[in-house]
Scaffold this motif. Structure first.
Motif, PDB file in Angstrom:
ATOM      1  N   SER A  30       0.855  -1.180   0.000  1.00 22.55           N
ATOM      2  CA  SER A  30       0.000   0.000   0.000  1.00 22.55           C
ATOM      3  C   SER A  30       0.891   1.229   0.000  1.00 22.55           C
ATOM      4  O   SER A  30       1.980   1.219   0.560  1.00 22.55           O
ATOM      5  CB  SER A  30      -0.939   0.007   1.205  1.00 22.55           C
ATOM      6  N   TYR A  31       0.418   2.267  -0.648  1.00 21.96           N
ATOM      7  CA  TYR A  31       1.204   3.477  -0.797  1.00 21.96           C
ATOM      8  C   TYR A  31       0.335   4.673  -0.464  1.00 21.96           C
ATOM      9  O   TYR A  31      -0.808   4.749  -0.893  1.00 21.96           O
ATOM     10  CB  TYR A  31       1.724   3.610  -2.232  1.00 21.96           C
ATOM     11  N   ARG A  32       0.878   5.587   0.299  1.00 22.29           N
ATOM     12  CA  ARG A  32       0.189   6.860   0.534  1.00 22.29           C
ATOM     13  C   ARG A  32       0.587   7.790  -0.587  1.00 22.29           C
ATOM     14  O   ARG A  32       1.757   8.005  -0.849  1.00 22.29           O
ATOM     15  CB  ARG A  32       0.621   7.471   1.861  1.00 22.29           C
ATOM     16  N   ARG A  33      -0.371   8.326  -1.238  1.00 23.68           N
ATOM     17  CA  ARG A  33      -0.123   9.353  -2.237  1.00 23.68           C
ATOM     18  C   ARG A  33      -0.075  10.693  -1.505  1.00 23.68           C
ATOM     19  O   ARG A  33      -0.452  10.769  -0.345  1.00 23.68           O
ATOM     20  CB  ARG A  33      -1.217   9.318  -3.300  1.00 23.68           C
ATOM     21  N   PRO A  34       0.388  11.743  -2.159  1.00 21.33           N
ATOM     22  CA  PRO A  34       0.453  13.021  -1.447  1.00 21.33           C
ATOM     23  C   PRO A  34      -0.876  13.362  -0.780  1.00 21.33           C
ATOM     24  O   PRO A  34      -1.926  13.327  -1.408  1.00 21.33           O
ATOM     25  CB  PRO A  34       0.801  14.017  -2.558  1.00 21.33           C
ATOM     26  N   SER A  35      -0.797  13.603   0.508  1.00 19.68           N
ATOM     27  CA  SER A  35      -1.970  13.901   1.323  1.00 19.68           C
ATOM     28  C   SER A  35      -1.753  15.239   2.001  1.00 19.68           C
ATOM     29  O   SER A  35      -0.617  15.666   2.193  1.00 19.68           O
ATOM     30  CB  SER A  35      -2.178  12.809   2.361  1.00 19.68           C
ATOM     31  N   SER A  36      -2.864  15.891   2.372  1.00 19.28           N
ATOM     32  CA  SER A  36      -2.690  17.218   2.946  1.00 19.28           C
ATOM     33  C   SER A  36      -3.778  17.554   3.952  1.00 19.28           C
ATOM     34  O   SER A  36      -4.801  16.884   4.032  1.00 19.28           O
ATOM     35  CB  SER A  36      -2.678  18.280   1.843  1.00 19.28           C
ATOM     36  N   CYS A  37      -3.508  18.605   4.686  1.00 21.92           N
ATOM     37  CA  CYS A  37      -4.413  19.079   5.720  1.00 21.92           C
ATOM     38  C   CYS A  37      -4.373  20.603   5.708  1.00 21.92           C
ATOM     39  O   CYS A  37      -3.297  21.198   5.634  1.00 21.92           O
ATOM     40  CB  CYS A  37      -3.935  18.536   7.064  1.00 21.92           C
ATOM     41  N   LEU A  38      -5.546  21.219   5.739  1.00 23.20           N
ATOM     42  CA  LEU A  38      -5.661  22.670   5.872  1.00 23.20           C
ATOM     43  C   LEU A  38      -6.246  22.967   7.242  1.00 23.20           C
ATOM     44  O   LEU A  38      -7.265  22.390   7.621  1.00 23.20           O
ATOM     45  CB  LEU A  38      -6.579  23.250   4.805  1.00 23.20           C
ATOM     46  N   GLN A  43      -7.597  26.119   9.430  1.00 24.80           N
ATOM     47  CA  GLN A  43      -7.976  27.518   9.357  1.00 24.80           C
ATOM     48  C   GLN A  43      -8.534  27.961  10.703  1.00 24.80           C
ATOM     49  O   GLN A  43      -9.423  27.313  11.256  1.00 24.80           O
ATOM     50  CB  GLN A  43      -9.035  27.712   8.274  1.00 24.80           C
ATOM     51  N   ALA A  44      -8.010  29.041  11.225  1.00 24.99           N
ATOM     52  CA  ALA A  44      -8.496  29.598  12.488  1.00 24.99           C
ATOM     53  C   ALA A  44      -9.845  30.261  12.264  1.00 24.99           C
ATOM     54  O   ALA A  44     -10.054  30.961  11.271  1.00 24.99           O
ATOM     55  CB  ALA A  44      -7.499  30.601  13.046  1.00 24.99           C
ATOM     56  N   LEU A  45     -10.766  30.013  13.186  1.00 24.99           N
ATOM     57  CA  LEU A  45     -12.097  30.611  13.148  1.00 24.99           C
ATOM     58  C   LEU A  45     -12.301  31.433  14.408  1.00 24.99           C
ATOM     59  O   LEU A  45     -11.526  31.318  15.365  1.00 24.99           O
ATOM     60  CB  LEU A  45     -13.166  29.511  13.048  1.00 24.99           C
ATOM     61  N   PRO A  46     -13.324  32.255  14.442  1.00 22.05           N
ATOM     62  CA  PRO A  46     -13.584  33.057  15.651  1.00 22.05           C
ATOM     63  C   PRO A  46     -13.857  32.187  16.881  1.00 22.05           C
ATOM     64  O   PRO A  46     -14.217  31.019  16.762  1.00 22.05           O
ATOM     65  CB  PRO A  46     -14.818  33.874  15.275  1.00 22.05           C
ATOM     66  N   TYR A  47     -13.691  32.768  18.030  1.00 20.53           N
ATOM     67  CA  TYR A  47     -13.980  32.151  19.332  1.00 20.53           C
ATOM     68  C   TYR A  47     -13.095  30.933  19.627  1.00 20.53           C
ATOM     69  O   TYR A  47     -13.499  30.026  20.338  1.00 20.53           O
ATOM     70  CB  TYR A  47     -15.457  31.758  19.438  1.00 20.53           C
ATOM     71  N   GLY A  48     -11.892  30.883  19.062  1.00 24.29           N
ATOM     72  CA  GLY A  48     -10.952  29.822  19.378  1.00 24.29           C
ATOM     73  C   GLY A  48     -11.187  28.511  18.649  1.00 24.29           C
ATOM     74  O   GLY A  48     -10.539  27.514  18.946  1.00 24.29           O
ATOM     75  N   TYR A  49     -12.077  28.475  17.686  1.00 27.26           N
ATOM     76  CA  TYR A  49     -12.340  27.259  16.921  1.00 27.26           C
ATOM     77  C   TYR A  49     -11.399  27.165  15.728  1.00 27.26           C
ATOM     78  O   TYR A  49     -10.801  28.152  15.304  1.00 27.26           O
ATOM     79  CB  TYR A  49     -13.791  27.240  16.412  1.00 27.26           C
ATOM     80  N   SER A  50     -11.287  25.968  15.180  1.00 28.78           N
ATOM     81  CA  SER A  50     -10.505  25.743  13.970  1.00 28.78           C
ATOM     82  C   SER A  50     -11.302  24.882  13.016  1.00 28.78           C
ATOM     83  O   SER A  50     -12.043  23.993  13.427  1.00 28.78           O
ATOM     84  CB  SER A  50      -9.191  25.021  14.285  1.00 28.78           C
ATOM     85  N   LYS A  51     -11.119  25.141  11.731  1.00 27.93           N
ATOM     86  CA  LYS A  51     -11.711  24.305  10.690  1.00 27.93           C
ATOM     87  C   LYS A  51     -10.581  23.486  10.092  1.00 27.93           C
ATOM     88  O   LYS A  51      -9.591  24.038   9.606  1.00 27.93           O
ATOM     89  CB  LYS A  51     -12.363  25.164   9.620  1.00 27.93           C
ATOM     90  N   VAL A  52     -10.718  22.161  10.131  1.00 25.12           N
ATOM     91  CA  VAL A  52      -9.683  21.262   9.619  1.00 25.12           C
ATOM     92  C   VAL A  52     -10.253  20.508   8.423  1.00 25.12           C
ATOM     93  O   VAL A  52     -11.305  19.869   8.527  1.00 25.12           O
ATOM     94  CB  VAL A  52      -9.215  20.269  10.706  1.00 25.12           C
ATOM     95  N   THR A  53      -9.567  20.577   7.294  1.00 25.81           N
ATOM     96  CA  THR A  53      -9.931  19.823   6.096  1.00 25.81           C
ATOM     97  C   THR A  53      -8.782  18.877   5.806  1.00 25.81           C
ATOM     98  O   THR A  53      -7.662  19.317   5.557  1.00 25.81           O
ATOM     99  CB  THR A  53     -10.160  20.757   4.897  1.00 25.81           C
ATOM    100  N   TRP A  54      -9.062  17.567   5.853  1.00 27.87           N
ATOM    101  CA  TRP A  54      -8.018  16.568   5.667  1.00 27.87           C
ATOM    102  C   TRP A  54      -8.326  15.765   4.418  1.00 27.87           C
ATOM    103  O   TRP A  54      -9.428  15.256   4.253  1.00 27.87           O
ATOM    104  CB  TRP A  54      -7.961  15.631   6.871  1.00 27.87           C
ATOM    105  N   VAL A  55      -7.342  15.627   3.535  1.00 28.66           N
ATOM    106  CA  VAL A  55      -7.486  14.839   2.317  1.00 28.66           C
ATOM    107  C   VAL A  55      -6.423  13.752   2.357  1.00 28.66           C
ATOM    108  O   VAL A  55      -5.222  14.044   2.399  1.00 28.66           O
ATOM    109  CB  VAL A  55      -7.309  15.704   1.051  1.00 28.66           C
ATOM    110  N   GLU A  56      -6.853  12.512   2.388  1.00 31.08           N
ATOM    111  CA  GLU A  56      -5.946  11.365   2.461  1.00 31.08           C
ATOM    112  C   GLU A  56      -6.071  10.577   1.162  1.00 31.08           C
ATOM    113  O   GLU A  56      -7.164  10.179   0.763  1.00 31.08           O
ATOM    114  CB  GLU A  56      -6.325  10.478   3.650  1.00 31.08           C
ATOM    115  N   ASN A  57      -4.954  10.360   0.485  1.00 33.15           N
ATOM    116  CA  ASN A  57      -4.923   9.593  -0.754  1.00 33.15           C
ATOM    117  C   ASN A  57      -4.070   8.356  -0.541  1.00 33.15           C
ATOM    118  O   ASN A  57      -2.971   8.442  -0.007  1.00 33.15           O
ATOM    119  CB  ASN A  57      -4.327  10.423  -1.889  1.00 33.15           C
TER     120      ASN A  57
END
Length: 82
Positions: A49-57, A59-73
């Protein structure tokens, strides 16, 4: 880095991957994390099995929250599995 990937199934074995990670802050409130596979260098004899390039964004949001977008290939040779 070395990581083990587990799936909630007894039919799928644990997969170990070697990879490098690059992190960069693009804006004051946006981070990008990119993983690149090194299994071409550290090959496992039985699991193909091979991991292809994967990434995570992150982003800081108001009130101390974060938005995380994860793409796994991944690419998996599933001939040995059900």
């Amino acid at each position: 880095m070395i990581a083990e990937f587990h799936l909630p199934s007894p039919l799928v074995p644990v997969r170990e991957h070697h990879f490098i990670r690059y992190c960069r802050q693009y804006y004051e409130d946006l981070w990008v994390v990119v993983d690149a596979d090194l299994n071409g260098v550290f090959q496992h004899p039985t699991i193909k099995s091979y991991r292809r390039p994967s990434s995570c964004l992150i982003q800081a949001l108001p009130y101390g929250y974060s938005k995380v977008t994860w793409v796994e290939n991944a690419e998996v040779d599933d001939e040995d599995f059900h």
